[in-house]
Design an enzyme around this catalytic site. Structure first.
Site, PDB file in Angstrom:
ATOM      1  N   HIS A   1      -8.257  -7.102   6.801  1.00  0.00           N
ATOM      2  CA  HIS A   1      -8.234  -6.033   8.064  1.00  0.00           C
ATOM      3  C   HIS A   1      -8.613  -6.817   9.437  1.00  0.00           C
ATOM      4  CE1 HIS A   1      -7.698  -2.017   8.999  1.00  0.00           C
ATOM      5  NE2 HIS A   1      -8.551  -2.202  10.152  1.00  0.00           N
TER       6      HIS A   1
ATOM      7  N   GLU B   1      -2.510  -1.812  -3.299  1.00  0.00           N
ATOM      8  CA  GLU B   1      -3.863  -1.179  -2.974  1.00  0.00           C
ATOM      9  C   GLU B   1      -3.471   0.223  -2.505  1.00  0.00           C
ATOM     10  OE1 GLU B   1      -4.947  -3.333   0.387  1.00  0.00           O
ATOM     11  OE2 GLU B   1      -3.591  -2.739   1.947  1.00  0.00           O
TER      12      GLU B   1
ATOM     13  N   HIS C   1       0.891  -1.303   0.080  1.00  0.00           N
ATOM     14  CA  HIS C   1      -0.078   0.110   0.030  1.00  0.00           C
ATOM     15  C   HIS C   1       0.878   1.299   0.016  1.00  0.00           C
ATOM     16  CE1 HIS C   1      -3.806   2.047   1.661  1.00  0.00           C
ATOM     17  NE2 HIS C   1      -3.258   2.977   0.897  1.00  0.00           N
TER      18      HIS C   1
END
Length: 237
Positions: free
Chosen positions: A190, A70, A43
């Site tokens: 997550h 991401e 990320h």
């Protein structure tokens, strides 16, 4: 079998805390794959507090499994996706000042924006996924946006798991089934860990991929990276 994509952001956080190149993210990615991971996730935030833009390009020709990038789809992110052409681009609705991803997309109010972005990314031959909460209306919006997959934002499941694990997963189970029936692929991520992953997997029958970073890195401090990756794979098998 659900694929395990290891998010290596926290390795970059450790490196950046001291400066230099220890741990070396290229070596980390290679080792994660060698130890059984079926994907690598990064990320690259604008402030580069963990993964840097240079890291992404260094990993481009190294990752031999699925490379998942991401982030928030601003101009910088889109340029990275166009140039790197990863296996998958996961769109996350987090502005630069947010510490970590903390919500899913409102696919209804953002349908026009997301549709244009997704069309462009898919035109580059990159699979798309969008971060989303377990809500059927949002799943319908995701389908209209043209995304290939959705990534279920699992913080709510993780926070409720120790109280009532069946209640914690029920909305995810129904929304995942709804999304699957719409023709969407299902990812998740997550706060999934060795305690709650197996139950989640057992209830989401169409789960294609999980992206796990923080918990996996913490577990690796105790169990070692190779053993930890194998432990997560066993939870998914």
């Amino acid at each position: 079998m659900t694929q395990l994509s290891v998010n290596i952001n926290k390795f970059a956080t450790l490196r950046n805390a001291r400066g230099g190149n220890n741990p070396d993210l290229v070596v980390v990615a290679k080792d994660c794959e060698r130890f059984g991971a079926q994907g690598i996730t990064v990320h690259p935030r604008p402030d580069e507090r963990h993964i840097t833009k240079k890291d992404v390009y260094d990993l481009k020709d190294v990752v031999t499994t699925e490379f998942n990038i991401e982030g928030y789809p601003d101009e910088r992110f889109m340029k990275i996706i166009e140039e790197v052409r990863p296996t998958q681009a996961t769109l996350v609705p987090d502005p630069p000042e947010v510490l970590t991803s903390n919500a899913g997309w409102d696919t209804v109010n953002n349908e026009e924006m997301l549709s244009k972005i997704i069309e462009k990314i898919k035109g580059w031959g990159v699979r798309t996924s969008i971060f989303i909460e377990p809500n059927n209306k949002m799943m319908e919006g995701a389908k209209k946006c043209g995304t290939d997959r959705v990534e279920l934002y699992t913080e709510m499941y993780a926070s409720k798991y120790h109280g009532d694990k069946d209640d914690a997963v029920k909305d995810y189970r129904s929304s995942a089934k709804y999304a699957y029936d719409l023709g969407l692929g299902i990812n998740a991520g997550h706060d999934l860990d060795l305690k709650n992953l197996k139950h989640f997997k057992s209830q989401i029958h169409f789960l294609e991929e999980v992206s796990i970073g923080h918990a996996l890195v913490c577990d690796a401090l105790y169990f070692g990276l190779e053993n930890t990756i194998q432990m997560y794979l066993r939870e998914l098998s």
